[in-house]
Design a protein around this motif. Structure first.
Motif, PDB file in Angstrom:
ATOM      1  N   LEU A 198       0.836  -1.192   0.000  1.00 24.80           N
ATOM      2  CA  LEU A 198       0.000   0.000   0.000  1.00 24.80           C
ATOM      3  C   LEU A 198       0.871   1.241   0.000  1.00 24.80           C
ATOM      4  O   LEU A 198       1.777   1.364   0.821  1.00 24.80           O
ATOM      5  N   VAL A 199       0.601   2.163  -0.946  1.00 25.61           N
ATOM      6  CA  VAL A 199       1.344   3.419  -1.021  1.00 25.61           C
ATOM      7  C   VAL A 199       0.393   4.566  -1.366  1.00 25.61           C
ATOM      8  O   VAL A 199      -0.608   4.364  -2.056  1.00 25.61           O
ATOM      9  N   PRO A 200       0.705   5.772  -0.896  1.00 23.52           N
ATOM     10  CA  PRO A 200      -0.102   6.931  -1.289  1.00 23.52           C
ATOM     11  C   PRO A 200       0.262   7.356  -2.711  1.00 23.52           C
ATOM     12  O   PRO A 200       1.406   7.215  -3.139  1.00 23.52           O
ATOM     13  N   ILE A 201      -0.749   7.852  -3.434  1.00 17.74           N
ATOM     14  CA  ILE A 201      -0.518   8.350  -4.794  1.00 17.74           C
ATOM     15  C   ILE A 201      -1.295   9.646  -5.009  1.00 17.74           C
ATOM     16  O   ILE A 201      -2.310   9.889  -4.363  1.00 17.74           O
ATOM     17  N   THR A 202      -0.787  10.464  -5.906  1.00 24.74           N
ATOM     18  CA  THR A 202      -1.558  11.556  -6.484  1.00 24.74           C
ATOM     19  C   THR A 202      -2.056  11.027  -7.819  1.00 24.74           C
ATOM     20  O   THR A 202      -1.383  10.214  -8.460  1.00 24.74           O
ATOM     21  N   PHE A 203      -3.222  11.459  -8.249  1.00 25.47           N
ATOM     22  CA  PHE A 203      -3.887  10.793  -9.364  1.00 25.47           C
ATOM     23  C   PHE A 203      -4.898  11.728 -10.018  1.00 25.47           C
ATOM     24  O   PHE A 203      -5.244  12.784  -9.484  1.00 25.47           O
ATOM     25  N   VAL A 204      -5.395  11.270 -11.150  1.00 26.99           N
ATOM     26  CA  VAL A 204      -6.498  11.948 -11.815  1.00 26.99           C
ATOM     27  C   VAL A 204      -7.444  10.875 -12.345  1.00 26.99           C
ATOM     28  O   VAL A 204      -6.991   9.818 -12.809  1.00 26.99           O
ATOM     29  N   VAL A 205      -8.748  11.135 -12.222  1.00 24.39           N
ATOM     30  CA  VAL A 205      -9.753  10.260 -12.822  1.00 24.39           C
ATOM     31  C   VAL A 205     -10.011  10.776 -14.227  1.00 24.39           C
ATOM     32  O   VAL A 205     -10.237  11.966 -14.439  1.00 24.39           O
ATOM     33  N   ASP A 206      -9.943   9.874 -15.201  1.00 25.96           N
ATOM     34  CA  ASP A 206     -10.141  10.215 -16.604  1.00 25.96           C
ATOM     35  C   ASP A 206     -11.160   9.239 -17.191  1.00 25.96           C
ATOM     36  O   ASP A 206     -10.790   8.139 -17.614  1.00 25.96           O
ATOM     37  N   GLY A 207     -12.434   9.621 -17.161  1.00 31.99           N
ATOM     38  CA  GLY A 207     -13.481   8.724 -17.628  1.00 31.99           C
ATOM     39  C   GLY A 207     -13.577   7.506 -16.734  1.00 31.99           C
ATOM     40  O   GLY A 207     -13.794   7.621 -15.531  1.00 31.99           O
ATOM     41  N   ASP A 208     -13.393   6.325 -17.322  1.00 31.77           N
ATOM     42  CA  ASP A 208     -13.424   5.080 -16.560  1.00 31.77           C
ATOM     43  C   ASP A 208     -12.027   4.575 -16.251  1.00 31.77           C
ATOM     44  O   ASP A 208     -11.805   3.370 -16.124  1.00 31.77           O
ATOM     45  N   LEU A 213      -8.183   5.622 -14.039  1.00 30.94           N
ATOM     46  CA  LEU A 213      -7.467   6.435 -13.064  1.00 30.94           C
ATOM     47  C   LEU A 213      -6.005   6.403 -13.479  1.00 30.94           C
ATOM     48  O   LEU A 213      -5.476   5.341 -13.822  1.00 30.94           O
ATOM     49  N   LEU A 214      -5.364   7.572 -13.475  1.00 32.28           N
ATOM     50  CA  LEU A 214      -3.973   7.696 -13.913  1.00 32.28           C
ATOM     51  C   LEU A 214      -3.116   8.221 -12.774  1.00 32.28           C
ATOM     52  O   LEU A 214      -3.528   9.121 -12.044  1.00 32.28           O
TER      53      LEU A 214
END
Length: 140
Positions: free
Chosen positions: A31-41, A43-44
């Motif tokens: 388990l690690v923390p991430i920064t991300f963006v949801v793009d439609g269906d 997650l990046l």
């Protein structure tokens, strides 16, 4: 109350940090923390410039061996009527197409000022979301 997909999206999309769960070679969770963006269906997330000993990260090795992942964001508040969590499950892959990587970087830079100031490395992971689940103490 259980959240439907729209409720999960409304909470997850603006969240600033989430936790990525992968499965290690021994079967143990990682388990690690991430920064991300949801793009439609999807997650990046990117392997960024925050200090690391290597870019050959355990999370990337785990995804290569087993692409099944889970991402969780949540909100804690002393007012427990404000609590919520949002989770997506999916299949992850490291992007290798330069156009896909560039599009992902633009999306991440749109959400995080830090990425505009100092772009992440070219290692980007796309998670194709297969399940949206969540819970909130209230509908607000």
């Amino acid at each position: 109350m259980r959240l439907d997909e729209d409720g999960v999206r409304r909470r997850l999309t603006p969240a600033r940090v989430a936790r990525l769960a992968t499965v290690g070679s021994s079967g143990a969770p990682h388990l690690v923390p991430i920064t991300f963006v949801v793009d439609g269906d999807a997650l990046l997330f990117a392997v960024d410039h925050k200090p690391k000993t290597t870019t050959a990260l355990q999370r990337l090795r785990n995804i290569e061996r087993n692409p099944a992942v889970c991402v969780l964001a949540d909100e804690y508040d002393e007012d427990w009527s404000q609590l919520w969590w949002a989770r997506v499950d999916g299949q992850a892959a490291v992007l290798d197409d330069p156009a896909d990587i560039a599009a992902a970087m633009r999306a991440l830079q749109g959400k995080y000022e830090q990425y505009r100031e100092r772009p992440p490395h070219d290692l980007v992971v796309r998670i194709d979301i297969t399940a949206w689940t969540g819970w909130a103490a209230s509908s607000s």
